[in-house]
Design a protein around this motif. Sequence first.
Motif, PDB file in Angstrom:
ATOM      1  N   PHE A   1     -24.215 -10.752  12.049  1.00  0.00           N
ATOM      2  CA  PHE A   1     -24.672 -10.886  10.663  1.00  0.00           C
ATOM      3  C   PHE A   1     -25.662 -10.022  10.341  1.00  0.00           C
ATOM      4  CE2 PHE A   1     -27.422 -12.219   7.171  1.00  0.00           C
ATOM      5  CZ  PHE A   1     -26.302 -12.889   6.130  1.00  0.00           C
ATOM      6  N   ARG A   2     -26.662  -9.589  11.227  1.00  0.00           N
ATOM      7  CA  ARG A   2     -27.820  -8.829  11.121  1.00  0.00           C
ATOM      8  C   ARG A   2     -27.241  -7.110  11.155  1.00  0.00           C
ATOM      9  NH1 ARG A   2     -32.015 -11.484  14.978  1.00  0.00           N
ATOM     10  NH2 ARG A   2     -32.910 -12.974  13.750  1.00  0.00           N
ATOM     11  N   ARG A   3     -26.075  -6.905  11.953  1.00  0.00           N
ATOM     12  CA  ARG A   3     -25.446  -5.747  11.719  1.00  0.00           C
ATOM     13  C   ARG A   3     -24.472  -5.683  10.707  1.00  0.00           C
ATOM     14  NH1 ARG A   3     -25.200  -6.798  17.702  1.00  0.00           N
ATOM     15  NH2 ARG A   3     -23.152  -7.604  17.290  1.00  0.00           N
TER      16      ARG A   3
ATOM     17  N   ALA B   1     -29.277  -3.609  10.001  1.00  0.00           N
ATOM     18  CA  ALA B   1     -28.436  -2.874   9.057  1.00  0.00           C
ATOM     19  C   ALA B   1     -28.278  -3.923   7.625  1.00  0.00           C
ATOM     20  CB  ALA B   1     -26.989  -2.660   9.653  1.00  0.00           C
ATOM     21  N   GLU B   2     -28.111  -5.175   7.838  1.00  0.00           N
ATOM     22  CA  GLU B   2     -28.005  -5.852   6.832  1.00  0.00           C
ATOM     23  C   GLU B   2     -29.106  -5.960   5.698  1.00  0.00           C
ATOM     24  OE1 GLU B   2     -28.312  -9.567   4.154  1.00  0.00           O
ATOM     25  OE2 GLU B   2     -29.633  -9.115   6.011  1.00  0.00           O
ATOM     26  N   ARG B   3     -30.364  -5.843   6.391  1.00  0.00           N
ATOM     27  CA  ARG B   3     -31.369  -5.626   5.439  1.00  0.00           C
ATOM     28  C   ARG B   3     -31.468  -4.279   4.803  1.00  0.00           C
ATOM     29  NH1 ARG B   3     -32.928  -9.338   2.629  1.00  0.00           N
ATOM     30  NH2 ARG B   3     -31.004  -9.833   3.142  1.00  0.00           N
ATOM     31  N   ARG B   4     -31.352  -3.286   5.503  1.00  0.00           N
ATOM     32  CA  ARG B   4     -31.251  -1.976   4.892  1.00  0.00           C
ATOM     33  C   ARG B   4     -30.261  -1.831   3.656  1.00  0.00           C
ATOM     34  NH1 ARG B   4     -32.218  -1.140  10.333  1.00  0.00           N
ATOM     35  NH2 ARG B   4     -29.800  -0.172  10.746  1.00  0.00           N
ATOM     36  N   ALA B   5     -29.171  -2.507   4.148  1.00  0.00           N
ATOM     37  CA  ALA B   5     -28.277  -2.392   3.086  1.00  0.00           C
ATOM     38  C   ALA B   5     -28.416  -3.166   1.702  1.00  0.00           C
ATOM     39  CB  ALA B   5     -26.653  -3.015   3.506  1.00  0.00           C
ATOM     40  N   ARG B   6     -29.395  -4.236   2.084  1.00  0.00           N
ATOM     41  CA  ARG B   6     -29.609  -5.022   0.952  1.00  0.00           C
ATOM     42  C   ARG B   6     -30.840  -4.548  -0.113  1.00  0.00           C
ATOM     43  NH1 ARG B   6     -30.382 -10.636  -0.722  1.00  0.00           N
ATOM     44  NH2 ARG B   6     -31.315 -10.179  -2.898  1.00  0.00           N
TER      45      ARG B   6
ATOM     46  N   GLU C   1     -23.011   2.146   2.042  1.00  0.00           N
ATOM     47  CA  GLU C   1     -21.895   2.477   3.172  1.00  0.00           C
ATOM     48  C   GLU C   1     -22.340   3.099   4.229  1.00  0.00           C
ATOM     49  OE1 GLU C   1     -17.407   4.258   2.545  1.00  0.00           O
ATOM     50  OE2 GLU C   1     -19.131   5.467   1.785  1.00  0.00           O
ATOM     51  N   ARG C   2     -23.064   3.856   4.243  1.00  0.00           N
ATOM     52  CA  ARG C   2     -23.758   4.487   5.629  1.00  0.00           C
ATOM     53  C   ARG C   2     -24.372   3.476   6.354  1.00  0.00           C
ATOM     54  NH1 ARG C   2     -27.412   7.427   3.585  1.00  0.00           N
ATOM     55  NH2 ARG C   2     -29.258   6.342   4.028  1.00  0.00           N
ATOM     56  N   GLU C   3     -24.978   2.690   6.055  1.00  0.00           N
ATOM     57  CA  GLU C   3     -25.732   1.552   6.735  1.00  0.00           C
ATOM     58  C   GLU C   3     -24.899   0.409   7.148  1.00  0.00           C
ATOM     59  OE1 GLU C   3     -28.537   1.819   7.901  1.00  0.00           O
ATOM     60  OE2 GLU C   3     -29.519   3.365   6.808  1.00  0.00           O
ATOM     61  N   ALA C   4     -24.107  -0.053   6.312  1.00  0.00           N
ATOM     62  CA  ALA C   4     -23.285  -1.086   6.524  1.00  0.00           C
ATOM     63  C   ALA C   4     -21.964  -1.237   5.960  1.00  0.00           C
ATOM     64  CB  ALA C   4     -24.019  -2.674   6.304  1.00  0.00           C
ATOM     65  N   PRO C   5     -20.917  -0.615   6.180  1.00  0.00           N
ATOM     66  CA  PRO C   5     -19.454  -0.430   5.399  1.00  0.00           C
ATOM     67  C   PRO C   5     -19.320  -1.679   4.871  1.00  0.00           C
ATOM     68  CG  PRO C   5     -19.618   0.965   7.545  1.00  0.00           C
ATOM     69  CD  PRO C   5     -20.680   0.269   7.526  1.00  0.00           C
ATOM     70  N   GLU C   6     -19.265  -2.878   5.528  1.00  0.00           N
ATOM     71  CA  GLU C   6     -18.627  -3.914   5.031  1.00  0.00           C
ATOM     72  C   GLU C   6     -19.490  -4.359   3.649  1.00  0.00           C
ATOM     73  OE1 GLU C   6     -17.195  -6.999   7.646  1.00  0.00           O
ATOM     74  OE2 GLU C   6     -17.552  -5.581   9.201  1.00  0.00           O
TER      75      GLU C   6
ATOM     76  N   ARG D   1     -12.217   3.649  -1.353  1.00  0.00           N
ATOM     77  CA  ARG D   1     -12.472   3.312   0.063  1.00  0.00           C
ATOM     78  C   ARG D   1     -13.128   2.168   0.363  1.00  0.00           C
ATOM     79  NH1 ARG D   1     -14.704   7.840   0.685  1.00  0.00           N
ATOM     80  NH2 ARG D   1     -16.971   7.030   0.651  1.00  0.00           N
ATOM     81  N   THR D   2     -13.908   1.611  -0.798  1.00  0.00           N
ATOM     82  CA  THR D   2     -14.701   0.370  -0.942  1.00  0.00           C
ATOM     83  C   THR D   2     -14.057  -0.744  -1.298  1.00  0.00           C
ATOM     84  OG1 THR D   2     -15.970   1.068  -2.569  1.00  0.00           O
ATOM     85  CG2 THR D   2     -16.733   1.528  -0.578  1.00  0.00           C
ATOM     86  N   GLY D   3     -12.752  -0.704  -1.985  1.00  0.00           N
ATOM     87  CA  GLY D   3     -11.822  -1.566  -2.688  1.00  0.00           C
ATOM     88  C   GLY D   3     -12.382  -1.862  -4.073  1.00  0.00           C
ATOM     89  N   ALA D   4     -13.151  -1.058  -4.662  1.00  0.00           N
ATOM     90  CA  ALA D   4     -13.621  -1.067  -6.048  1.00  0.00           C
ATOM     91  C   ALA D   4     -12.385  -0.870  -7.109  1.00  0.00           C
ATOM     92  CB  ALA D   4     -14.778  -0.359  -6.536  1.00  0.00           C
TER      93      ALA D   4
END
Length: 450
Positions: free
Chosen positions: A177-179, A378-383, A409-414, A444-447
Amino acid sequence: MQTTTAPPTDDLGALVRSRRHALRPRMTQARLGTVLGYSASWVCRVESGELVPPVPVLMQIAAALNIPADDLLAAAHPPRGGVGPDLASPRTTPSPAATVARDDIEGQQEDAVRRRHFLTGAVGIGSAALTGTATAGPRRTADPGTALEAALFQPPPAAPSTVNRLTVAVNGAREDFRRAEYHHLAARLPVLLATADATRNTLTGHGREEAHAVASRAYALACELAIKQRSETSWVAADRALAAARASGQASAVGEAARVLSVAMRHSGRHHAALDLLTRTCAQLDDASDAEAQGVRASLLLTGGYTAAHTGDRALALDLVDQAEDIGRHGTAGHRLTLRATPEQCDGMRISIFNALGEPDDGVAPMQRINPGKFPTAERRARFFTDAARMWHQLGNHQRTYAALRSIEREAPEEARRPSVRALTADLVYAPVRLPGIREFAGRTGAIPA
């Protein structure tokens, strides 16, 4: 985990049926189905040769009926040309009748030795499935939404583990989860949750309480993943987390479970009820002196601040974050929590609060104080970059919104594929300014359709 329809496999069906009948007292199809988590009609179809269970379920059948694992696997997948599809060396499938007839002393001794080999292998396989540490091959992935539904409503058969091993497994899942590796986490959850339930149901006393606490953490993690996916299963996972936490008698476990439940409530629009739950739970931890309980209290305050913003109460929202920061300043931020009361996390929450209040201008100052590299996961940086994207979007700055989205996307693609982030991206596709590469990013991200 799917059972496959296959050509008739008389050897498998006969072996299962004969060993079931050989047990004293005799095991019925209904009883075997209950042990495996299936219906009596499912067992009947296996015994008639209509279905071939997957290997993990075959292992469960072997354990339930005292059948050597190799014999059962060979019966399920008869050798072709002397080598079975899943075996490394030639072997001959034993006669089921001969297997059932081993009631002399020599046969019993052989069965005992082979069962010991089976149990040793089963522990290793179970550990790999539980912790996700396979010795070879790529890491398993799963669609998070589908895996959550399977984990909560159709759990696989699972044998009990130890509290220590279960704790290691939950910690490993938390690292996924953190990753922000949500597909890997989703692949772990069905076995993890089923094993947690099996473990706590077999223990007594203090060991049972500890297992309840670990199970609560596992279900809380499932709730957090469901919230990321905007899945209604978050309610179910949160309820199970809270029930397990209460059974553990640990205040910190109750606090963590109540926090994720409050987030599920907030996502359903029940802002005042969520804030009330957070306030009451936080009050129960006021007098707790241990660092873990105070860390949970800080996380409740941070979540309470964001929830209060959704009720429109700016003063309360900011005051709750200030209280959390004060706890963090004294070094009790809580090492196992998603939310940590660090200065960066508190400023990040202030940005979230101003976004929720519709006052994004006030988020610029705390954003300028934040070094994203200080966020530990990574999860917190993406947040953080998600909050930044929302702030710049409200302020009408499309270029900075797009830059923040690319940072996600760079920090956490999902994270960039989460529904709320995809919605921001889709808005930029039709923005009245030129943003080079936005359509490719959106695809690429499904938008938008790729």
